[in-house]
Design an enzyme around this catalytic site. Structure first.
Site, PDB file in Angstrom:
ATOM      1  N   LYS A 106       4.987  -7.879  -3.628  1.00  0.00           N
ATOM      2  CA  LYS A 106       3.620  -6.883  -3.582  1.00  0.00           C
ATOM      3  C   LYS A 106       3.689  -5.649  -3.770  1.00  0.00           C
ATOM      4  CE  LYS A 106       2.930  -5.998   0.774  1.00  0.00           C
ATOM      5  NZ  LYS A 106       2.285  -4.362   1.064  1.00  0.00           N
ATOM      6  N   ASN A 107       4.517  -5.243  -3.495  1.00  0.00           N
ATOM      7  CA  ASN A 107       4.154  -3.534  -3.855  1.00  0.00           C
ATOM      8  C   ASN A 107       4.844  -2.859  -4.963  1.00  0.00           C
ATOM      9  OD1 ASN A 107       3.976  -3.851  -1.172  1.00  0.00           O
ATOM     10  ND2 ASN A 107       6.170  -2.881  -0.537  1.00  0.00           N
TER      11      ASN A 107
ATOM     12  N   ARG B 122      -4.356  -0.075   2.015  1.00  0.00           N
ATOM     13  CA  ARG B 122      -3.924   1.532   1.606  1.00  0.00           C
ATOM     14  C   ARG B 122      -3.885   1.835   0.413  1.00  0.00           C
ATOM     15  NH1 ARG B 122      -1.863   5.962   3.691  1.00  0.00           N
ATOM     16  NH2 ARG B 122      -0.082   7.154   2.644  1.00  0.00           N
TER      17      ARG B 122
ATOM     18  N   CYS C 121      -4.554   3.556  10.565  1.00  0.00           N
ATOM     19  CA  CYS C 121      -4.120   2.383   9.929  1.00  0.00           C
ATOM     20  C   CYS C 121      -2.624   1.794  11.310  1.00  0.00           C
ATOM     21  CB  CYS C 121      -3.058   2.255   8.709  1.00  0.00           C
ATOM     22  SG  CYS C 121      -1.761   1.238   8.734  1.00  0.00           S
TER      23      CYS C 121
ATOM     24  N   ARG D 138      -0.497   7.162   8.354  1.00  0.00           N
ATOM     25  CA  ARG D 138      -0.392   7.741   6.934  1.00  0.00           C
ATOM     26  C   ARG D 138      -1.430   8.792   6.226  1.00  0.00           C
ATOM     27  NH1 ARG D 138       0.685   1.071   5.546  1.00  0.00           N
ATOM     28  NH2 ARG D 138       1.323   2.175   3.561  1.00  0.00           N
TER      29      ARG D 138
ATOM     30  N   ILE E  35      -2.318  11.206   3.238  1.00  0.00           N
ATOM     31  CA  ILE E  35      -2.237  11.699   1.589  1.00  0.00           C
ATOM     32  C   ILE E  35      -1.769  12.628   1.521  1.00  0.00           C
ATOM     33  CG2 ILE E  35      -3.325   8.942   0.998  1.00  0.00           C
ATOM     34  CD1 ILE E  35      -6.225  10.889   0.430  1.00  0.00           C
ATOM     35  N   ASP E  36      -1.884  13.661   1.856  1.00  0.00           N
ATOM     36  CA  ASP E  36      -1.396  14.974   0.944  1.00  0.00           C
ATOM     37  C   ASP E  36      -0.242  15.235  -0.128  1.00  0.00           C
ATOM     38  OD1 ASP E  36       0.471  14.064   3.626  1.00  0.00           O
ATOM     39  OD2 ASP E  36       0.882  15.908   4.325  1.00  0.00           O
TER      40      ASP E  36
ATOM     41  N   ASP F 189      10.438  -2.316   6.129  1.00  0.00           N
ATOM     42  CA  ASP F 189       9.914  -3.154   6.063  1.00  0.00           C
ATOM     43  C   ASP F 189      10.398  -4.753   6.653  1.00  0.00           C
ATOM     44  OD1 ASP F 189       7.441  -2.208   4.417  1.00  0.00           O
ATOM     45  OD2 ASP F 189       7.482  -3.251   3.456  1.00  0.00           O
TER      46      ASP F 189
ATOM     47  N   ARG G 204      -1.502 -11.347   4.050  1.00  0.00           N
ATOM     48  CA  ARG G 204      -1.220  -9.986   2.604  1.00  0.00           C
ATOM     49  C   ARG G 204      -0.639 -10.085   2.329  1.00  0.00           C
ATOM     50  NH1 ARG G 204      -3.170  -4.755   5.410  1.00  0.00           N
ATOM     51  NH2 ARG G 204      -2.283  -4.169   3.025  1.00  0.00           N
TER      52      ARG G 204
END
Ligand code: UD1
Length: 434
Positions: free
Chosen positions: A18-19, A88, A112, A117, A119-120, A301, A393
């Site tokens: 998936k990732n 995301r 989330c 989480r 995103i900087d 995970d 998902r």
């Protein structure tokens, strides 16, 4: 709905990661034309990413694990809130869009279940590549002429930021160095795809990745690597049930620390090419500590599934979560099944050797959901898992694959909790679920 007690044995094919698949779909946006991806898992997140690239104007076909993405018609550069809040990873289109079209407008991902989480790192990295980054009305607006290569030192080896910046840097002018880059196998897979599109990248899989920007990329064809997290989940299913499960289609090397922890607990593990087999007797498993870390450390995970295994082992194990705060959110549900686990900050103490008993539990997120299913496999009697949409998902045909190994598991009724009152009786899965 699971009836616990069955020993799981046999071989199961691991799906594409998936990732990796999600980022490869985003990367296809970098070149005009038709890219082809093989071994793409048929899971909800892939469907959401498909919806997103189609929303941008791409044309997508998907059958038997092969996806074609035709980006010739891409006209929109906007990722709407509805899709970003659902997944995301939608923010991974930012790098490719700004690199190729000079513009991306992406809804800010909301809170989330895994804690805030941010995103900087994505945004400051894009700024360093010369982009103008602003936010308004809940969106991030990124604009640039041609991006300019730069040296970017990440505060933390963020997977998503590394990927977004690599996808931006491949079309930038000059050289970009991403220092303290994430080293996950999915990053290496993404870089291989980018290189086959014509990108010049060195150091993928190390913490310093160098990109020499090119003027344009061409569409390419690529096969997604096997999903190491799915593989780990099935190996634990074999181990906790006193069964014998072999996963096929994953690189054992991607599971190195995980497999060494299985061995430390007392699970027998055999590696053979792209197959890994795990078996053992839970009566002889013993407590083992572990801490999650960026790759090659123990994957966050697999933390929740591993806690289920440790709750079967004799003695107390200490688990430390270093990647995401709030990733112990499922522990309360596991305790409802009879586990003895105490959480303090980012540590959990798992007192193993307790017999689990079936109950109704709710999935708080994807990996925790899979862990609750694992717990249900060993809990006495029936376990009803609600909000299973989280599981769909990321796991392809999870219930069917478990059944093929001998599990007594059925999908029953819709996967959303707000519908679960109207559940169909056991054994009758609704059409919406198929
Ligand atoms: C990816 C994976 C997810 C996995 C995670 C860590 C996908 C779709 N998801 O998520 O399954 O659990 O890697 O292996 O590939 N952070 C910041 N600022 C940023 C970016 C990240 O503070 O700009 C923090 C996050 O809040 C988190 C940590 O860094 O605490 C790790 O995040 P990151 O590695 O970016 O994970 P994702 O790419 O979101």
């Amino acid at each position: 709905m699971i009836r616990g007690g069955a020993r799981l044995s046999g071989q199961v094919a691991v799906s594409g990661a998936k990732n990796s698949a999600l980022k490869l779909m985003a990367a296809a946006l970098l070149a005009p034309g038709v890219s082809i991806l093989h071994n793409v898992p048929d899971i909800q997140d892939v469907r959401t990413m498909r919806e997103l690239v189609e929303h941008l104007g791409a044309r997508v076909t998907f059958s038997d694990g092969t996806m074609t993405i035709d980006t010739v018609g891409v006209q929109s550069h906007v990722a709407p809130y509805e899709l970003v809040q659902r997944m995301r990873a939608s923010i991974q289109i930012m790098g490719p869009l700004v690199a190729r079209f000079g513009h991306a407008r992406v809804a800010m991902p909301g809170g989330c279940n895994l804690g805030p989480r941010k995103i900087d790192f994505h945004l400051s990295g894009l700024r360093q590549l010369g982009a103008d980054v602003r936010s308004d009305h809940g969106f991030v607006e990124v604009r640039a002429g041609r991006l300019r290569g730069s040296t970017i030192v990440l505060d933390y080896p963020s997977v998503g930021a590394t990927e977004n910046l690599l996808m931006a840097a491949v079309l930038a002018e000059g050289e970009t160095v991403v220092d303290n880059a994430a080293r996950e196998p999915e990053i290496v897979d993404l870089c291989k795809f980018l290189v086959s599109m014509g990108a010049i990248i060195e150091g993928a899989g190390t913490s310093e990745i160098t990109v020499r920007g090119v003027l344009a990329l061409q569409p390419a064809e690529h096969t997604v690597i096997g999903d190491r997290i799915e593989a780990g989940t099935f190996l634990i299913a074999g181990a906790i049930t006193g069964g014998d499960v072999e996963v096929d289609g994953v690189s054992p090397h991607h599971l190195d620390i995980f497999l060494s922890k299985l061995r430390a607990i007392g699970v027998q593990v055999q590696e053979n090419g792209r197959r890994v087999r795990a078996w053992g007797d839970p009566a002889y498993y013993s407590a083992t500590d572990f801490a999650t870390l960026p790759y090659p450390g123990f994957a966050t995970d697999l933390q929740a599934p591993m806690i289920v295994l440790l709750s079967m082992a004799q003695g107390s194990s200490i688990v430390t979560e270093n990647v995401f705060v709030n990733r112990f959110g499922f522990v309360d549900e596991l305790v409802r099944l009879g586990a003895d686990i105490k959480v303090s900050g980012h540590h959990a103490v798992v007192n193993g050797g307790r017999a689990l008993t079936g109950a109704t539990v709710r999935c708080p997120d994807l990996r925790a959901g899979a862990a609750l299913v694992l717990a249900g496999l060993v809990a006495q009697g029936y376990t009803e898992i609600r909000d299973t949409f989280h599981i769909h998902r990321g796991y392809e045909r999870f219930d069917a694959k478990l059944r093929s190994l001998g599990a007594d598991v059925e999908r029953v009724g819709p996967s959303h909790s707000h519908n679960s009152g109207a559940r169909a009786p056991l054994g009758i899965a609704s059409d919406a679920e198929r």
